[in-house]
Every structure is written in structure tokens, then in C-alpha cells.
Design an enzyme around this catalytic site. Sequence first.
Site, PDB file in Angstrom:
ATOM      1  N   ARG A  43       0.816  -1.221   0.000  1.00  0.00           N
ATOM      2  CA  ARG A  43       0.000   0.000   0.000  1.00  0.00           C
ATOM      3  C   ARG A  43       0.849   1.271   0.000  1.00  0.00           C
ATOM      4  NH1 ARG A  43      -1.759  -3.608   3.333  1.00  0.00           N
ATOM      5  NH2 ARG A  43      -3.806  -4.535   3.086  1.00  0.00           N
ATOM      6  N   HIS A 129      -2.102 -16.770   7.150  1.00  0.00           N
ATOM      7  CA  HIS A 129      -2.547 -16.313   5.825  1.00  0.00           C
ATOM      8  C   HIS A 129      -1.912 -17.099   4.682  1.00  0.00           C
ATOM      9  CE1 HIS A 129      -3.717 -12.162   7.694  1.00  0.00           C
ATOM     10  NE2 HIS A 129      -4.517 -13.143   8.045  1.00  0.00           N
ATOM     11  N   CYS A 137      -2.128 -27.323  -6.985  1.00  0.00           N
ATOM     12  CA  CYS A 137      -3.029 -27.712  -8.070  1.00  0.00           C
ATOM     13  C   CYS A 137      -4.380 -28.072  -7.458  1.00  0.00           C
ATOM     14  CB  CYS A 137      -2.471 -28.899  -8.848  1.00  0.00           C
ATOM     15  SG  CYS A 137      -3.682 -29.545 -10.034  1.00  0.00           S
ATOM     16  N   CYS A 158      -1.218 -26.860 -13.993  1.00  0.00           N
ATOM     17  CA  CYS A 158      -0.426 -27.968 -13.467  1.00  0.00           C
ATOM     18  C   CYS A 158       0.146 -28.794 -14.630  1.00  0.00           C
ATOM     19  CB  CYS A 158      -1.308 -28.840 -12.588  1.00  0.00           C
ATOM     20  SG  CYS A 158      -0.512 -30.330 -11.975  1.00  0.00           S
ATOM     21  N   ILE A 240      12.168  -3.724  15.121  1.00  0.00           N
ATOM     22  CA  ILE A 240      12.058  -5.067  15.702  1.00  0.00           C
ATOM     23  C   ILE A 240      13.319  -5.889  15.485  1.00  0.00           C
ATOM     24  CG2 ILE A 240      10.912  -6.153  13.691  1.00  0.00           C
ATOM     25  CD1 ILE A 240       9.022  -7.397  15.972  1.00  0.00           C
TER      26      ILE A 240
HETATM   27 ZN    ZN Z   1      -2.465 -31.248 -11.067  1.00  0.00          ZN
END
Ligand code: ZN
Length: 246
Positions: A43, A129, A137, A158, A240
Site C-alpha cells: 500500500r 494467511h 493444483c 499444473c 524489531i
Molecule cells: Zn495437477
Amino acid sequence: MGEYLTNPADAQAAMKKVMEKAHHAVFFGGAGVSTASGIPDFRSPNGLYNQRGYKYPPEEMLSHSFYMTHREEFFDFYRHVMCVPSAKPNQCHRKLAELEQEGKLDCVITQNIDGLHQAAGSRHVIELHGSTHRNICQKCGAVYSEEWILDTEGVPKCPKCGGDVKPDVVLYEESLKEENLIGAVKAIQKADVLIIGGTSLVVYPAAGLVDYFQGDTLVVCNLEAGPRDSAADLICACDIAKTFDF
Ligand code: ZN
């Protein structure tokens, strides 16, 4: 309100003292842990997102419905903004891996998707997350690396079965994996020390998860003060990576 430290040397000393006594520490990390590794907040005005002149706001491009309807643009954004192959762990990542090896830290819970805790050697990492390092796949379940995705163009398929390869990243409109939330709650309930790093206590899910903490010492490492800092025993309001340089 606990101790409020802005000087890195004081923060290091205080953190060292806290960790000397810890047996089951848990670190809960947010974006600030990654920005210290040069991963830009997408951002930010100078971020890649703005440089590339996308037509949609980042939150929209990272949503499930955008993935379903604008897949080519989704992967352009994903490859150029979300994947940061040049990023390296910083001192915070390294120290946390070391503390885990020493038996002082039980696990790292992170909201970041960059895999830097594992790159630094942490073994028990809960990625709330997801991660750009896993791309799955949707048909046969094969898992592909970030490098693999970066080598593909357009909408990746894939090679084994032709199925759609979707990043193992929680998009907006998608819910967090239940196993991860349960794992995070269990770890926090067992923790004697909880360190919230690079995020304030106001942001979900940090805010809700902190309520499960029953241990002795709550530490917040964040540059900006948050309204719930009053719950913390120690606040380290400095870089940090420097706080963990002990
Ligand atoms: Zn696959």
C-alpha cells in the site's frame, strides 16, 4: 501499563531478560516483521503496486472473486507484488529460530506469507494467511514453489494434470484455515510469554487471539502505539530487528 521503551539498547536488554525466563514463549508476528526484511507494504506510495499502475485497488486484486473473474491480472499482481524472492530473513527471524532451538520458544504464528521464518530455521510456524511458497493444483493437489510460479506466464496450469494452480494464500473473502486457528489458540493458551511483533493489538486476528493468553508476560514490539498496549507488560517501540539483536 508496563514498561515503554523506545531506545533499541534498552529494548534488547529487556527482551533478553524476558526470554531468559521463558519456557513456552509464542511469537505472533505481523507485517512489521517483514518490512524489516525489505518486503514493502504494497500500500505504500513507492511500492511496486503503485509503480505498475494497476486499475484495481490491491484489496480487490487479492480477493477470491477477483481471482475467479480476472485470473490473468491476479497472477500478474501475485508474481510482481506478492512474491518477493529477493527477501532475506532479518535478525528478528534469526533470533526466533535460535530461541526455538534452545527450547524457549514453542512456535511462531505469523500473518506474513513470505516464508522467512522457515528460511531462518524456525520449524514450528503457523502461517495464518498461507505462503507464496506453496501453490497448489486444485485438481491433483501437486504443490509448486514460488520459483516455479515466477517462471510461468499468464494463468499457471499444473504440468501433471492441467488443473488450475492456486496460491496457498488466504485471499479476501476466504476464511482462515480452522486447523491454523486452533493451533494458534492452543499455543497461546500454553504460552508463558506472548510477544506480539510488527502489528498492533487492534488488528484481527491478533486482537482476538491475545484474549486466550493466560501467561505471565505480554510483550508488544511495534513502532506505533496501540490502544490496547495498556494490557502489555513491556512495549518495545523501536525497530524489531534491533530489539531481537541480543
Ligand atoms: Zn495437477
